[in-house]
Design a protein around this motif. Sequence first.
Motif, short mmCIF file in Angstrom:
data_model
loop_
_atom_site.label_atom_id
_atom_site.label_comp_id
_atom_site.label_asym_id
_atom_site.label_seq_id
_atom_site.Cartn_x
_atom_site.Cartn_y
_atom_site.Cartn_z
N GLY A 167 0.52 -1.17 -0.06
CA GLY A 167 0.15 -0.04 -0.05
C GLY A 167 0.81 1.38 0.03
N LEU A 205 0.00 -0.29 5.48
CA LEU A 205 -0.54 1.01 5.01
C LEU A 205 -1.31 0.69 3.77
CD1 LEU A 205 2.58 3.20 5.28
CD2 LEU A 205 0.48 3.49 6.47
N VAL A 230 -5.91 5.23 5.41
CA VAL A 230 -4.85 5.88 5.80
C VAL A 230 -5.20 7.48 5.48
CG1 VAL A 230 -2.39 6.62 5.31
CG2 VAL A 230 -3.38 4.25 5.36
N ILE A 231 -5.73 7.64 4.22
CA ILE A 231 -5.92 9.29 3.82
C ILE A 231 -6.83 9.88 4.56
CG2 ILE A 231 -6.73 10.50 1.87
CD1 ILE A 231 -3.71 9.61 2.06
N ASP A 271 -4.76 -0.30 3.44
CA ASP A 271 -5.74 0.40 3.08
C ASP A 271 -5.72 2.10 2.81
OD1 ASP A 271 -8.34 1.23 3.02
OD2 ASP A 271 -9.24 0.00 4.60
N THR A 272 -5.47 2.38 1.59
CA THR A 272 -5.06 3.72 1.05
C THR A 272 -6.23 4.57 1.79
OG1 THR A 272 -3.96 3.06 -0.67
CG2 THR A 272 -4.69 5.35 -0.70
N GLU A 273 -7.53 4.26 1.41
CA GLU A 273 -8.63 5.22 1.67
C GLU A 273 -8.70 5.44 3.43
OE1 GLU A 273 -13.48 5.20 1.30
OE2 GLU A 273 -12.24 3.74 0.33
N ALA A 329 0.68 3.73 -3.17
CA ALA A 329 -0.54 4.30 -3.30
C ALA A 329 -0.92 5.17 -2.21
CB ALA A 329 -1.75 3.30 -3.25
N ALA A 330 -0.41 4.96 -1.10
CA ALA A 330 -0.44 5.84 0.26
C ALA A 330 0.11 7.26 -0.39
CB ALA A 330 -0.21 5.33 1.52
N ALA A 363 -1.49 9.33 -3.04
CA ALA A 363 -2.84 9.85 -2.51
C ALA A 363 -2.19 11.13 -1.71
CB ALA A 363 -3.52 9.04 -1.85
#
Length: 230
Positions: free
Chosen positions: A92, A214, A220-221, A216-218, A95-96, A99
């Motif tokens: 992840g 990390l 984390v953001i 689950d990008t959504e 992507a993290a 984002a």
Amino acid sequence: MRLIVLWDIDHTLIENGGVSKEIYAAAYSTLVGRPPAGPAKTEGRTDRLIMRGMFQQHGVAEPEWPVVEAALARAGAGREEELRHRGAALPGVYAALAAAAGRRGWVSSVLTGNIAANARVKLSAFDLDPLLDLPVGAYGADAEQRPDLVAVARERAQLLRGVREDVPVVLIGDTPRDVQAALVTGSEIIAVASGINSADELATAGASTVLPDLADTEHVITLLEGFARH
């Protein structure tokens, strides 16, 4: 600017496959003329403290820091292929970082015990360096104690990016020292149990938010959005 996000590198963004310990051993060998008796003790320490610990452990006089830093940089140079072969970017992470880099009003950089030269080697090995504002980061040559790196990064964000003094800082890391650095400096913390410390150990250290990784990008953001100053 609404948020400063500072990511640890080893065991938070990447797994180095033992290359870090070899860099410390190689630097020590260059400076002392013989290899160390055992591996360096890292666990979230800055490079200054890691190398000092090696010298003290072996009863060797500590050289001046610029000499030590130069030896570390030489020992780390050109290890990108070795890192790619033996290590990996953790789940992840790409992507993290992408984002966070894309969020308007955020500064996303690093807070790491690595000296800047070796931080760049590790990040570039996995093509992560373009996703981070590295000039704003704080590195292992900037201070001995990890909490002191927070002020370094904040000052650089002010000078280089015009960030106000009251903008929140979030640390993302995998050790109790990352948690301590956040607590001592009044920063937020997202602890990640992707290193040697368990989720329970990170929570015991004081982290109110602990993730397994990390991936689950959504999520984390969303957590970072909650810390941002609106």
